[in-house]
Design a protein around this motif. Sequence first.
Motif, PDB file in Angstrom:
ATOM      1  N   GLY A 113       0.806  -1.203   0.000  1.00 21.36           N
ATOM      2  CA  GLY A 113       0.000   0.000   0.000  1.00 21.36           C
ATOM      3  C   GLY A 113       0.838   1.251   0.000  1.00 21.36           C
ATOM      4  O   GLY A 113       0.946   1.952  -1.011  1.00 21.36           O
ATOM      5  N   ARG A 114       1.477   1.536   1.123  1.00 16.88           N
ATOM      6  CA  ARG A 114       2.241   2.780   1.238  1.00 16.88           C
ATOM      7  C   ARG A 114       3.477   2.775   0.328  1.00 16.88           C
ATOM      8  O   ARG A 114       3.841   3.824  -0.219  1.00 16.88           O
ATOM      9  N   ALA A 115       4.100   1.640   0.170  1.00 13.63           N
ATOM     10  CA  ALA A 115       5.243   1.577  -0.750  1.00 13.63           C
ATOM     11  C   ALA A 115       4.797   1.842  -2.180  1.00 13.63           C
ATOM     12  O   ALA A 115       5.489   2.515  -2.950  1.00 13.63           O
ATOM     13  N   GLY A 116       3.624   1.335  -2.544  1.00 12.96           N
ATOM     14  CA  GLY A 116       3.095   1.593  -3.876  1.00 12.96           C
ATOM     15  C   GLY A 116       2.740   3.052  -4.085  1.00 12.96           C
ATOM     16  O   GLY A 116       3.000   3.624  -5.154  1.00 12.96           O
ATOM     17  N   LEU A 117       2.163   3.660  -3.063  1.00 14.14           N
ATOM     18  CA  LEU A 117       1.838   5.085  -3.159  1.00 14.14           C
ATOM     19  C   LEU A 117       3.106   5.916  -3.341  1.00 14.14           C
ATOM     20  O   LEU A 117       3.149   6.833  -4.167  1.00 14.14           O
ATOM     21  N   ALA A 118       4.127   5.598  -2.578  1.00 11.58           N
ATOM     22  CA  ALA A 118       5.387   6.339  -2.691  1.00 11.58           C
ATOM     23  C   ALA A 118       5.978   6.192  -4.090  1.00 11.58           C
ATOM     24  O   ALA A 118       6.500   7.158  -4.668  1.00 11.58           O
ATOM     25  N   ALA A 119       5.901   4.979  -4.645  1.00 11.73           N
ATOM     26  CA  ALA A 119       6.435   4.761  -5.993  1.00 11.73           C
ATOM     27  C   ALA A 119       5.674   5.588  -7.021  1.00 11.73           C
ATOM     28  O   ALA A 119       6.269   6.172  -7.937  1.00 11.73           O
ATOM     29  N   ILE A 120       4.343   5.655  -6.882  1.00 11.20           N
ATOM     30  CA  ILE A 120       3.538   6.441  -7.821  1.00 11.20           C
ATOM     31  C   ILE A 120       3.839   7.928  -7.678  1.00 11.20           C
ATOM     32  O   ILE A 120       3.940   8.664  -8.668  1.00 11.20           O
ATOM     33  N   GLY A 176       6.074  10.329 -11.618  1.00 11.40           N
ATOM     34  CA  GLY A 176       5.702  11.306 -12.625  1.00 11.40           C
ATOM     35  C   GLY A 176       4.491  10.915 -13.438  1.00 11.40           C
ATOM     36  O   GLY A 176       4.113  11.618 -14.374  1.00 11.40           O
ATOM     37  N   PHE A 177       3.848   9.789 -13.104  1.00 11.13           N
ATOM     38  CA  PHE A 177       2.689   9.328 -13.855  1.00 11.13           C
ATOM     39  C   PHE A 177       1.447  10.183 -13.583  1.00 11.13           C
ATOM     40  O   PHE A 177       0.590  10.338 -14.449  1.00 11.13           O
ATOM     41  N   VAL A 178       1.324  10.672 -12.352  1.00  9.72           N
ATOM     42  CA  VAL A 178       0.128  11.421 -11.973  1.00  9.72           C
ATOM     43  C   VAL A 178       0.332  12.886 -12.314  1.00  9.72           C
ATOM     44  O   VAL A 178       1.313  13.500 -11.888  1.00  9.72           O
ATOM     45  N   PRO A 179      -0.572  13.478 -13.093  1.00 10.10           N
ATOM     46  CA  PRO A 179      -0.432  14.900 -13.436  1.00 10.10           C
ATOM     47  C   PRO A 179      -0.415  15.771 -12.176  1.00 10.10           C
ATOM     48  O   PRO A 179      -1.008  15.422 -11.152  1.00 10.10           O
ATOM     49  N   ASP A 180       0.243  16.914 -12.263  1.00  8.59           N
ATOM     50  CA  ASP A 180       0.383  17.797 -11.107  1.00  8.59           C
ATOM     51  C   ASP A 180      -0.961  18.197 -10.523  1.00  8.59           C
ATOM     52  O   ASP A 180      -1.114  18.270  -9.295  1.00  8.59           O
ATOM     53  N   TYR A 181      -1.942  18.433 -11.378  1.00 14.19           N
ATOM     54  CA  TYR A 181      -3.226  18.930 -10.875  1.00 14.19           C
ATOM     55  C   TYR A 181      -4.019  17.837 -10.138  1.00 14.19           C
ATOM     56  O   TYR A 181      -5.013  18.128  -9.484  1.00 14.19           O
ATOM     57  N   LEU A 182      -3.579  16.576 -10.251  1.00  5.77           N
ATOM     58  CA  LEU A 182      -4.264  15.480  -9.559  1.00  5.77           C
ATOM     59  C   LEU A 182      -3.474  14.952  -8.356  1.00  5.77           C
ATOM     60  O   LEU A 182      -4.007  14.152  -7.580  1.00  5.77           O
ATOM     61  N   LYS A 183      -2.237  15.362  -8.205  1.00  7.97           N
ATOM     62  CA  LYS A 183      -1.377  14.772  -7.177  1.00  7.97           C
ATOM     63  C   LYS A 183      -1.957  14.923  -5.777  1.00  7.97           C
ATOM     64  O   LYS A 183      -1.983  13.972  -4.997  1.00  7.97           O
TER      65      LYS A 183
END
Length: 255
Positions: free
Chosen positions: A205-212, A216-223
Amino acid sequence: MAGSMCSGLIWEKGGRPDTFNNGLLITKTFTYIYASGYCNMTDAMTESNHSADDPNATPYSQLTPDVILDCLENVGLRPSGRMLALNSYENRVYQIELDEGDYVVVKFYRAGRWSDEAIIEEHAFALELAAQTIPVIPPQEYHEQTLLHFNNYRFALFPRRGGRSPELDNLEHLEQLGRMLGRIHAVGRLRPFAHRLRLDVSSYGRAGLAAIQHSGFVPDYLKHNHTQVVTELLDQLDTLFADYAPHYIRLHGDC
């Protein structure tokens, strides 16, 4: 899984390949084509053109049929030269015919995914299950080892075994599956893994969130919203795991 249209490389006895050319395997004396269907042979075909020094080379860029056969010969086997690529997602798996007419299945492990210790621990669990007459297919030992190394590749060898899919509307089949899974769980409870990842909120969970967050996959306006929603979900999962207090057992991810 790569989207190549093939069920495998049919490599007939008679010589090793020299080059790959647009889906055709070209040798000095023979030309072969791929059978129809989906598989992930793309890496072994198209990536063979990458240089070992190419920073963009993928994990299997140098895993050509020549290298595959050399791996088997290095442990004392005599492959006939006929091989078939089998379905696999992260790893690469091939059925290889031997000169005496028997077959082995070789599995090449993706570099950087698991440590040697974690793979050996998985092999030991499969051997332990087989020793309890549970119908699994454990790796074979060569030179008293199940995890083998050659030419910067890690691989394991398995006997070829046939099988069939269960009929999920057949109650006898469901009962048989349930009994087998229960036996696997019973053996898995006997001792913990030391090197395999634990399926918990932190590792998955948290390790996956940190990797995402760092990908750079998530656009800035959605981070911000993405991080907030996922963090709230993980906090709830932490509470559920704490209330349930699960007892962790060894499991084989392929079952």
